[in-house]
Design an enzyme around this catalytic site. Structure first.
Site, PDB file in Angstrom:
ATOM      1  N   GLU A 127      55.495 -71.714  45.449  1.00 37.56           N
ATOM      2  CA  GLU A 127      54.215 -72.446  45.506  1.00 37.56           C
ATOM      3  C   GLU A 127      53.162 -71.664  44.739  1.00 37.56           C
ATOM      4  OE1 GLU A 127      53.207 -73.239  49.581  1.00 37.56           O
ATOM      5  OE2 GLU A 127      55.112 -74.276  49.943  1.00 37.56           O
ATOM      6  N   SER A 132      56.990 -64.321  45.282  1.00 35.99           N
ATOM      7  CA  SER A 132      57.870 -63.313  45.900  1.00 35.99           C
ATOM      8  C   SER A 132      57.785 -63.394  47.421  1.00 35.99           C
ATOM      9  CB  SER A 132      57.449 -61.911  45.464  1.00 35.99           C
ATOM     10  OG  SER A 132      57.470 -61.814  44.071  1.00 35.99           O
ATOM     11  N   GLU A 243      72.927 -66.695  43.209  1.00 36.59           N
ATOM     12  CA  GLU A 243      71.807 -67.029  42.313  1.00 36.59           C
ATOM     13  C   GLU A 243      71.514 -65.858  41.359  1.00 36.59           C
ATOM     14  OE1 GLU A 243      68.381 -68.601  44.303  1.00 36.59           O
ATOM     15  OE2 GLU A 243      67.052 -68.177  42.624  1.00 36.59           O
ATOM     16  N   GLY A 365      63.815 -63.828  42.007  1.00 38.21           N
ATOM     17  CA  GLY A 365      63.381 -62.544  42.569  1.00 38.21           C
ATOM     18  C   GLY A 365      63.011 -61.617  41.428  1.00 38.21           C
TER      19      GLY A 365
HETATM   20  C1  LIG Z   1      60.866 -70.343  34.061  1.00 41.68           C
HETATM   21  C2  LIG Z   1      60.783 -70.235  35.554  1.00 41.68           C
HETATM   22  C3  LIG Z   1      61.626 -70.997  36.341  1.00 41.68           C
HETATM   23  C4  LIG Z   1      61.530 -70.951  37.734  1.00 41.68           C
HETATM   24  N1  LIG Z   1      62.329 -71.766  38.490  1.00 41.68           N
HETATM   25  C5  LIG Z   1      62.123 -71.839  39.829  1.00 41.68           C
HETATM   26  C6  LIG Z   1      62.816 -72.804  40.629  1.00 41.68           C
HETATM   27  O1  LIG Z   1      63.668 -73.566  40.137  1.00 41.68           O
HETATM   28  N2  LIG Z   1      62.532 -72.886  41.948  1.00 41.68           N
HETATM   29  C7  LIG Z   1      61.603 -72.076  42.541  1.00 41.68           C
HETATM   30  O2  LIG Z   1      61.388 -72.203  43.743  1.00 41.68           O
HETATM   31  N3  LIG Z   1      60.939 -71.141  41.824  1.00 41.68           N
HETATM   32  C8  LIG Z   1      61.160 -71.010  40.481  1.00 41.68           C
HETATM   33  N4  LIG Z   1      60.463 -70.098  39.718  1.00 41.68           N
HETATM   34  C9  LIG Z   1      59.483 -69.243  40.369  1.00 41.68           C
HETATM   35  C10 LIG Z   1      59.966 -67.818  40.523  1.00 41.68           C
HETATM   36  O3  LIG Z   1      60.976 -67.750  41.499  1.00 41.68           O
HETATM   37  C11 LIG Z   1      58.751 -66.965  40.869  1.00 41.68           C
HETATM   38  O4  LIG Z   1      58.001 -66.860  39.668  1.00 41.68           O
HETATM   39  C12 LIG Z   1      59.133 -65.595  41.368  1.00 41.68           C
HETATM   40  O5  LIG Z   1      59.647 -65.673  42.662  1.00 41.68           O
HETATM   41  C13 LIG Z   1      57.958 -64.620  41.378  1.00 41.68           C
HETATM   42  O6  LIG Z   1      56.852 -65.172  42.012  1.00 41.68           O
HETATM   43  P1  LIG Z   1      55.401 -65.140  41.291  1.00 41.68           P
HETATM   44  O7  LIG Z   1      55.608 -65.533  39.878  1.00 41.68           O
HETATM   45  O8  LIG Z   1      54.487 -65.932  42.128  1.00 41.68           O
HETATM   46  O9  LIG Z   1      55.004 -63.630  41.255  1.00 41.68           O
HETATM   47  P2  LIG Z   1      54.313 -62.762  42.407  1.00 41.68           P
HETATM   48  O10 LIG Z   1      55.133 -62.786  43.627  1.00 41.68           O
HETATM   49  O11 LIG Z   1      52.884 -63.152  42.504  1.00 41.68           O
HETATM   50  O12 LIG Z   1      54.418 -61.329  41.749  1.00 41.68           O
HETATM   51  C14 LIG Z   1      53.565 -60.888  40.686  1.00 41.68           C
HETATM   52  C15 LIG Z   1      53.912 -59.437  40.382  1.00 41.68           C
HETATM   53  O13 LIG Z   1      53.761 -58.641  41.574  1.00 41.68           O
HETATM   54  C16 LIG Z   1      54.988 -58.009  41.887  1.00 41.68           C
HETATM   55  N5  LIG Z   1      55.205 -57.990  43.344  1.00 41.68           N
HETATM   56  C17 LIG Z   1      55.058 -59.024  44.216  1.00 41.68           C
HETATM   57  N6  LIG Z   1      55.371 -58.629  45.475  1.00 41.68           N
HETATM   58  C18 LIG Z   1      55.765 -57.334  45.385  1.00 41.68           C
HETATM   59  C19 LIG Z   1      56.223 -56.374  46.317  1.00 41.68           C
HETATM   60  N7  LIG Z   1      56.376 -56.673  47.617  1.00 41.68           N
HETATM   61  N8  LIG Z   1      56.529 -55.122  45.874  1.00 41.68           N
HETATM   62  C20 LIG Z   1      56.398 -54.805  44.561  1.00 41.68           C
HETATM   63  N9  LIG Z   1      55.959 -55.666  43.613  1.00 41.68           N
HETATM   64  C21 LIG Z   1      55.656 -56.914  44.015  1.00 41.68           C
HETATM   65  C22 LIG Z   1      56.050 -58.840  41.229  1.00 41.68           C
HETATM   66  O14 LIG Z   1      57.224 -58.095  40.991  1.00 41.68           O
HETATM   67  C23 LIG Z   1      55.368 -59.266  39.947  1.00 41.68           C
HETATM   68  O15 LIG Z   1      55.459 -58.230  39.010  1.00 41.68           O
HETATM   69  C24 LIG Z   1      60.598 -70.081  38.334  1.00 41.68           C
HETATM   70  C25 LIG Z   1      59.779 -69.280  37.536  1.00 41.68           C
HETATM   71  C26 LIG Z   1      59.855 -69.339  36.166  1.00 41.68           C
HETATM   72  C27 LIG Z   1      58.954 -68.475  35.344  1.00 41.68           C
END
Ligand SMILES: Cc1cc2nc3c(=O)[nH]c(=O)nc-3n(C[C@H](O)[C@H](O)[C@H](O)COP(=O)(O)OP(=O)(O)OC[C@H]3O[C@@H](n4cnc5c(N)ncnc54)[C@H](O)[C@@H]3O)c2cc1C
Length: 380
Positions: A127, A132, A243, A365
């Site tokens: 969302e 993450s 996955e 992830g």
């Molecule tokens: C092309 C693409 C396809 C995707 N397809 C899907 C899909 O089919 N279904 C779906 O549900 N999602 C999908 N996603 C979403 C994807 O799973 C998320 O982008 C991913 O889980 C990371 O979440 P975020 O981008 O919100 O980053 P955030 O969680 O906001 O993280 C941002 C940064 O902070 C770091 N960070 C966050 N928490 C921690 C922690 N606890 N410790 C250390 N570092 C941390 C992260 O590593 C990252 O560097 C897709 C994303 C992309 C780009």
């Protein structure tokens, strides 16, 4: 050094798939990249040729194959150097939720359509404010009588525009423990008040129809819940090994393909009177990359082999996911540097690989989360 053993029927499957890719996919990639999606008719042809969900048994129309068939699909898709037709998301990431947790009725209703390509699937977890940290999701599912009412929005959903069926993660707003609040539901895209956004304008994966999904008092039958109420997190965790393994397999094949192409290019390219391949700097760079790719390949094959024996290799898979998806990014950058000016042109295939591999350390992830998992299991 190969660990994986492919049978004659695997190799026949691969030959058929190669021919299919050369005929139905490769000539159309540029168009799909501009249109930001792959036509559904191609998914349908994939299904007709038994290239979708190859591990499903004959009772659902599948070929009763194994994960090696999936490895072949990932390899041949990587060879096309595009990521729009993300069949592995459908076959190896989403459909396994239905196969493992769906009721008999749900399996009979949906699995044959997933195999035939009549239904393309997506998994909707992320969302705008919950990536993450999935526990922070706010999409709600309220079970009332025989129905469930869903409200919320998901983003970055692969196959989001093309999907006919989504595995949706949503929370019971009454359950205060976030890890017990999430359930998984199957939502058909034709359900009233389920809306899809336009394909997101990404820097890579351009022909992949990644999109937002919106649910506004969207009502589905309660029997579309997968597994027990509140067991969503457990199911998501249980499926993460496969996955992430899909990402490892894909990253290794992209590394190998980039090296093969770059070596071929440098063997032809003249720099002054010498061929570029004769420069010691280029040779050392290529040898280093080939060594790393080979080690990654052996590790990947070992992981696939253990996974096929149903072993718990989640720590090693997390290691593989962060290592190979970092490696593929480093390899793409270094190949571009060796190629020189031509690497800055759109027509150079490594330019697309460079953009496409960027996201591999983010989805399924992030690599920081991979390290967090490994640390939690091994250091505490
Ligand atoms: C092309 C693409 C396809 C995707 N397809 C899907 C899909 O089919 N279904 C779906 O549900 N999602 C999908 N996603 C979403 C994807 O799973 C998320 O982008 C991913 O889980 C990371 O979440 P975020 O981008 O919100 O980053 P955030 O969680 O906001 O993280 C941002 C940064 O902070 C770091 N960070 C966050 N928490 C921690 C922690 N606890 N410790 C250390 N570092 C941390 C992260 O590593 C990252 O560097 C897709 C994303 C992309 C780009």
């Amino acid at each position: 050094m190969e660990i994986l053993k492919f049978s004659k029927s695997h190799l026949d499957f691969q030959e058929r798939l190669k021919t299919f890719m050369d005929r139905e996919v490769v000539p159309n990639i540029e168009t799909w990249e501009k249109e930001k999606k792959v036509p559904k008719s191609v998914w349908k042809k994939m299904g007709e040729n038994k290239f979708l969900c190859p591990s499903l048994p004959a009772e659902y129309g599948g070929i009763g194959g194994d994960f090696l068939h999936s490895v072949i699909v990932i390899k041949e898709l990587a060879r096309t150097n595009h990521n729009g037709l993300a069949a592995f998301i459908h076959s190896d990431i989403v459909v396994p939720y239905i196969e493992s947790y769906g009721s008999v009725d749900l399996k009979q209703k949906y699995l044959p359509l997933c195999v035939s390509g009549d239904m393309i699937t997506a998994v909707a977890m992320t969302e705008p404010d919950a990536g993450s940290d999935l526990a922070a999701m706010t999409t709600t599912a309220v079970e009332k009588g025989d129905h469930v009412v869903i409200n919320g929005a998901k983003t970055f959903i692969s196959n989001g525009v093309n999907c006919d069926l989504a595995v949706l993660a949503a929370k019971d707003p009454k359950e205060k423990n976030p890890h017990k609040a999430v359930s998984l539901y199957l939502v058909e895209s034709k359900t009233p008040r389920f809306k899809k956004g336009e394909p997101l304008e990404k820097m890579g994966w351009k022909s992949q129809d990644t999109a937002e999904l919106f649910f506004n008092d969207c009502m589905i039958p309660k029997q579309n819940r997968l597994g027990k109420k509140g067991a969503g997190f457990k199911m998501l965790m249980a499926k993460l090994q496969q996955e992430r393994l899909v990402c490892v397999v894909s990253a290794v094949f992209f590394c190998e393909n980039m090296l093969e192409w770059t070596i071929g290019y440098l063997k032809e390219k003249k720099r002054g009177k010498k061929l570029a391949i004769h420069s010691q700097a280029a040779r050392f760079a290529l040898v280093e990359m080939a060594t790393q790719a080979k080690m990654a390949r052996v590790f990947m094959e070992k992981l696939v082999s253990e996974h096929m024996k149903k072993k718990d290799v989640i720590i090693e898979t997390s290691m593989g996911k962060y290592y190979t998806t970092d490696l593929v990014k480093r390899t793409s950058l270094r190949c571009l540097e060796l190629i020189g000016d031509y690497g800055s042109l759109e027509e150079c295939p490594i330019a697309r690989t460079f953009r496409d591999t960027r996201v591999m350390s983010i989805f399924a992830g992030t690599n920081e989360i991979m390290k967090e998992i490994i640390a939690r299991f091994t250091l505490s």
